[in-house]
Write a protein that holds these residues in place. Structure first.
Motif, short mmCIF file in Angstrom:
data_model
loop_
_atom_site.label_atom_id
_atom_site.label_comp_id
_atom_site.label_asym_id
_atom_site.label_seq_id
_atom_site.Cartn_x
_atom_site.Cartn_y
_atom_site.Cartn_z
N ALA A 1 53.99 42.39 46.01
CA ALA A 1 52.69 42.48 46.66
C ALA A 1 52.79 42.16 48.15
N GLU A 2 53.58 41.15 48.49
CA GLU A 2 53.77 40.80 49.90
C GLU A 2 54.45 41.94 50.66
N GLY B 1 60.85 49.49 54.22
CA GLY B 1 60.29 50.78 53.86
C GLY B 1 60.60 51.91 54.81
N TYR B 2 61.43 51.68 55.82
CA TYR B 2 61.78 52.73 56.76
C TYR B 2 62.84 53.66 56.16
N THR C 1 50.94 51.89 52.94
CA THR C 1 51.48 50.83 53.81
C THR C 1 52.94 51.05 54.18
N LEU C 2 53.46 52.26 54.01
CA LEU C 2 54.81 52.54 54.48
C LEU C 2 54.82 52.49 56.01
N PRO C 3 55.69 51.70 56.62
CA PRO C 3 55.63 51.47 58.07
C PRO C 3 56.40 52.49 58.89
N ARG C 4 56.19 53.75 58.61
CA ARG C 4 57.04 54.76 59.23
C ARG C 4 56.45 55.30 60.52
N VAL D 1 58.93 49.51 44.67
CA VAL D 1 58.12 48.91 45.73
C VAL D 1 57.71 49.97 46.75
N ASN D 2 58.64 50.86 47.10
CA ASN D 2 58.30 51.93 48.04
C ASN D 2 57.25 52.89 47.46
N ARG D 3 57.30 53.09 46.15
CA ARG D 3 56.26 53.90 45.50
C ARG D 3 54.91 53.21 45.65
#
Length: 400
Positions: free
Chosen positions: A51-52, A138-139, A99-102, A90-92
């Motif tokens: 979650a974090e 997540g990059y 919230t993917l930081p791309r 987690v990436n899913r």
């Protein structure tokens, strides 16, 4: 008449020495690369950690599972408890929550070289840990191993002598006359979700000679060959990390031309710091010379990272203070300290980030993670500053 000189160590003896060293390497690699096995990532994250990492609450995660936006988590048949989430899972979640930081498609991919012409400064250590830190966030990361010693390739689970074909898998074909026009042929998925690799092996060393020969005939083409190759794959990644050889050669010059950002690892001791100062002067002089032929190159940022720092050594502390004074705007605030945890992981061709089990509960491990995370976080911020789509978020976070 003088007697002829005798040289008891000749080519045959050197060949024998190399053969013995090769047998040792084979034994070491056999211990790590068992036949028929491939490296895997055993990291699992509990619901709180997941979650974090997604920037959401545990309740939001459970609600998404309950309403079908996320699959039901795996559970231990004996206890009925969750077994934890993989990084891919987690990436899913990040995709579902947005919230993917791309970077945005209009943002430039960051092509970051970890560069120093001296060996032993922690270059490959920085590359592999930074790649995995960014992947955990997540990059989309690509690691390009440009060093024929192939340390980075080995850490990512490939035996350079067995699993990598110099004629098909490395940069070597791309550098040859009439080679591929794109680097897609060399991209390999790794056991780390979010990390692709272009591997290396000893055959890449031959590219130095071919490059030098071509430089006479096709100077502009050779200088920016790697840059063009990186451009051919950059749309697939947020960050492309370049691990160049520890020497001033044609491949290193190509890396300087291909990168748009540089991290310079520099241990705080007299010899290594002196070599780093020489590197910066050579870099300035070389880029000036290359600019006359291929046009000027600039960088989004160039930062010096103190590596292998030992707080217990007064000389290290004194030189680090001098580095901070000489490069007040150019030093990363974070420091990669000397750590037995990194050494122990490297001995097994692993990183600190992929260790699991009881080893991760030791104070040594926790301290090392703090150092590595601080470096990764600061480099991540420097990268995000170069992406226009992240400016508003950075201002909201108080960074800009």
């Amino acid at each position: 008449m003088a007697e002829p000189e005798t040289h008891p160590i000749g080519l045959d003896e050197i060949d024998a020495l190399a053969s013995r060293a090769g047998r040792v390497i084979e034994k070491l690699r056999a211990r790590v690369f068992s036949p028929g096995t491939s490296k895997s990532l055993d990291l699992r994250f509990n619901v709180r950690s997941a979650a974090e990492m997604c920037g959401r609450t545990e309740k939001a995660l459970r609600d998404a599972e309950a309403d079908g936006r996320l699959p039901e988590p795996e559970k231990d048949p004996a206890t009925g408890r969750r077994t934890g989430y993989s990084l891919a899972e987690v990436n899913r979640m990040r995709e579902v929550f947005g919230t993917l930081p791309r970077r945005a498609p209009t943002d430039p991919a960051t092509v970051l070289a970890v560069q120093n012409f001296k060996g032993g400064v922690g270059k490959s250590t920085v590359v592999v840990h930074l790649a995995q830190y960014l992947a955990l966030k997540g990059y989309r990361v690509c690691v390009v191993d440009c060093d024929s010693q192939a340390s980075t390739t080995s850490v990512f689970g490939l035996n350079p002598d067995v699993d990598v074909d110099e004629e098909e898998d490395t940069l070597y074909p791309f550098f040859r006359h009439g080679g591929p026009t794109s680097l897609h042929y060399a991209l390999r998925a790794t056991y780390w979700p979010g990390i692709a690799l272009i591997p290396a092996n000893l055959g890449l060393y031959d590219a130095e000679y071919e490059f030098a020969a071509r430089m006479v005939r096709e100077q502009d083409f050779v200088l920016d060959r790697l840059r063009a190759g990186i451009a051919s794959i950059s749309d697939q990644f947020d960050v492309i990390l370049l691990d160049p050889p520890p020497a001033l050669g044609m491949i290193s010059l190509s890396v300087l031309r291909a990168a748009n950002a540089i991290i310079v690892p520099a241990p705080p001791n007299n010899i290594d710091f002196g070599s780093t100062a020489h590197f910066l002067r050579m870099m300035s002089s070389t880029l000036g010379e290359l600019a006359q032929h291929g046009g000027a190159r600039g960088y989004h940022f160039v930062k010096i990272l103190a590596t292998k720092m030992n707080d217990q050594k007064s000389a290290h502390m004194a030189i680090k203070r001098m580095m901070d004074a000489v490069f007040p705007q150019d030093m990363l605030g974070a420091v990669l300290k000397d750590s037995a945890e990194i050494d122990n992981a490297s001995a097994n061709l692993m990183t600190v980030y992929e260790l699991t089990g009881p080893a991760t509960r030791s104070e040594t491990h926790k301290r090392c993670r703090v150092y590595l995370d601080a470096v990764g976080r600061e480099v991540e911020t420097e990268i995000r500053k170069t992406w226009p789509s992240h400016q508003a978020a950075l201002r909201k976070e108080g960074i800009l």
